[in-house]
Write an enzyme that holds these catalytic residues in place. Structure first.
Site, PDB file in Angstrom:
ATOM      1  N   SER A 213       3.131 -38.530 -45.734  1.00 51.23           N
ATOM      2  CA  SER A 213       2.762 -37.116 -45.581  1.00 51.23           C
ATOM      3  C   SER A 213       3.745 -36.408 -44.659  1.00 51.23           C
ATOM      4  O   SER A 213       4.101 -35.252 -44.873  1.00 51.23           O
ATOM      5  CB  SER A 213       1.343 -37.004 -45.038  1.00 51.23           C
ATOM      6  OG  SER A 213       1.300 -37.508 -43.729  1.00 51.23           O
ATOM      7  N   ARG A 217       5.653 -33.378 -46.348  1.00 51.46           N
ATOM      8  CA  ARG A 217       5.297 -32.039 -45.878  1.00 51.46           C
ATOM      9  C   ARG A 217       6.562 -31.236 -45.560  1.00 51.46           C
ATOM     10  O   ARG A 217       6.736 -30.108 -46.017  1.00 51.46           O
ATOM     11  CB  ARG A 217       4.426 -32.133 -44.630  1.00 51.46           C
ATOM     12  CG  ARG A 217       4.068 -30.770 -44.056  1.00 51.46           C
ATOM     13  CD  ARG A 217       3.291 -30.877 -42.759  1.00 51.46           C
ATOM     14  NE  ARG A 217       2.077 -31.659 -42.925  1.00 51.46           N
ATOM     15  CZ  ARG A 217       1.921 -32.889 -42.493  1.00 51.46           C
ATOM     16  NH1 ARG A 217       2.907 -33.488 -41.847  1.00 51.46           N
ATOM     17  NH2 ARG A 217       0.793 -33.530 -42.677  1.00 51.46           N
ATOM     18  N   ASN A 221       7.860 -28.156 -47.999  1.00 57.18           N
ATOM     19  CA  ASN A 221       7.953 -26.793 -47.489  1.00 57.18           C
ATOM     20  C   ASN A 221       9.359 -26.234 -47.634  1.00 57.18           C
ATOM     21  O   ASN A 221       9.547 -25.108 -48.091  1.00 57.18           O
ATOM     22  CB  ASN A 221       7.536 -26.756 -46.017  1.00 57.18           C
ATOM     23  CG  ASN A 221       6.050 -26.568 -45.853  1.00 57.18           C
ATOM     24  OD1 ASN A 221       5.543 -25.474 -46.002  1.00 57.18           O
ATOM     25  ND2 ASN A 221       5.351 -27.643 -45.590  1.00 57.18           N
TER      26      ASN A 221
END
Lengths: 276, 156
Positions: A213, A217, A221
């Site tokens: 994660s 992440r 993004n």
């Protein structure tokens, strides 16, 4: 922008999302000729490596120059700025991690500033660097492969996350011992011995989800941000105000993602130090 | 977009950067910050102390001023008393001096008057004798008529 005449929007975006790569046989080619398509693991993304190492050097050069001249008296402007960041990271570490570990704070600082600088490359107009290269190198824009934002490369984010993950495992074992670490992985959340395998599966998922994660992440993004920059670049004249708005929005995203990455690094490492 | 050897390269770069930061960046900057914090804390403590000292000094100064004022008042009081005393003494002395001078003046005047009177008497005697001589056109024997003349002088 300028290459829109030669490429369709789809090709343009695909072109911009391709890394400058090389393997043992030399530079990879992604054109139709496909002389060296680079489909093995032993391929390097030269742009990701180059920009990330360059930005890392920028970070270390600035901070090292301040560290060398650091005065306890009235600090200069650069020293003030650097101390601001260092204090911010130090406070973040102190508020989360309550042990004594000389590695965590410098690690958090490195992660924060490095990721921030790499994310900040998102503000560089998407065609600027390829255009400069095409002018200096005398090649067509459509043959220039260059992704200057290293954090839009999963290799970059996974490398960071993997580094943090390895440290997490290392400190878990160092603080709790091998037995303690295995015990932590098996004896909770269910206390009964027959459920230990279930516990182990659950804990492994938790353990492995962290680096995954963490990496995804940041990558997601920044990759999405970059993709939208590219999409905006295909809409013609109106792209200028829209680019501005999207770049202004990145004033939020870029530091926020760097901060989240740093914070989670600290949290994961402090979890590794916690003894149940 | 696939995972490849770049990851290993970045991992190495990451490790090197972190080690460099831990060895050569973090300690001196943090050291400078902490040293300055200590200096500032010392400075604040010193200023606190100085403020307290100032307060004490001001209280002391006020006290001393009050003392000085009361002392000055008492000195003035004493001086006034002394002044009155000196004035009174001087007045007394002057009074006696005046009396003395007056007395001596009176005495002098008295003696001088007596002297003058005596002289006058003598001269009157001489004049009287001369007048009598002229009247009698004859010399009066002063020795013979001295009793009469003395009588006359005494009557004058």
């Amino acid at each position: 922008m300028s290459s829109a005449a030669e490429l369709t929007s789809q090709e343009y975006i695909k072109h911009h999302l391709t890394n400058l790569s090389a393997d043992a046989q030399g530079l990879c080619s992604f054109d139709s000729s496909a002389a060296n398509p680079c489909d093995t693991f032993w391929t390097l993304h030269l742009d990701t490596l180059g920009w990330s190492v360059f930005l890392g050097f920028v970070f270390l050069a600035i901070f090292r120059s301040v560290a060398k001249k650091a005065t306890t008296g009235v600090p200069g402007k650069l020293q003030c700025a650097v101390e601001l960041i260092v204090e911010f990271v130090s406070d973040s570490v102190k508020s989360t991690f309550h042990g004594s570990n000389p590695l965590i704070a410098p690690l958090a600082l490195t992660v924060f500033v490095w990721v921030l600088l790499m994310n900040a490359m998102d503000w560089v107009p998407v065609d600027l660097i390829p255009w400069l290269i095409s002018i200096v190198g005398g090649v067509e824009m459509s043959h220039v492969y260059m992704k200057p934002v290293p954090t839009t490369d999963p290799n970059m984010t996974f490398a960071l996350a993997l580094g943090v993950f390895i440290l997490t495992i290392y400190y878990s074992i160092k603080v709790k011992g091998v037995g303690g670490f295995i015990k932590e992985l098996t004896t909770q959340p269910f206390g009964h011995w027959s459920l230990y395998p279930v516990n182990f599966i659950l804990e492994m998922v938790t353990l492995l989800a962290r680096p995954l994660s963490l990496a995804l992440r940041l990558f997601g993004n920044l990759y999405a941000g970059e993709l939208i920059f590219l999409l905006i670049a295909t809409i013609g004249l109106f792209q200028l105000p829209v680019h501005f708005l999207w770049a202004a929005f990145h004033l939020l995203i870029i530091p926020l993602q760097a901060f989240i990455f740093m914070m989670l690094t600290i949290v994961y490492l402090s979890l590794a130090h916690e003894d149940h | 977009m696939n995972i490849n050897a770049t990851l290993i390269g970045e991992l190495i770069a990451f490790v090197v950067f972190v080690i460099f930061c831990m060895k050569f960046v973090w300690p001196p900057i943090m050291g400078a910050i902490e040293a300055r914090q200590a200096i500032i804390a010392d400075g604040l403590a010193a200023s606190d102390r100085a403020a307290k000292d100032l307060e004490l000094a001001q209280a002391k100064a006020t006290e001393q001023l009050k003392d000085a004022k009361s002392q000055a008042a008492s000195i003035i009081e004493a001086a006034k008393k002394r002044e009155a005393q000196i004035v009174a003494e001087a007045a007394g002395k002057a009074e006696t001096e005046k009396a003395k001078i007056l007395a001596s003046g009176h005495a002098e005047i008295e003696t001088e008057r007596n002297q003058a009177r005596e002289e006058l008497r003598q001269q009157v005697v001489v004049l009287a004798i001369a007048g009598a001589e002229k009247i009698l056109e004859r010399s009066i024997d002063a020795a013979v008529h001295s009793d009469i003349l003395d009588k006359l002088v005494a009557e004058l």
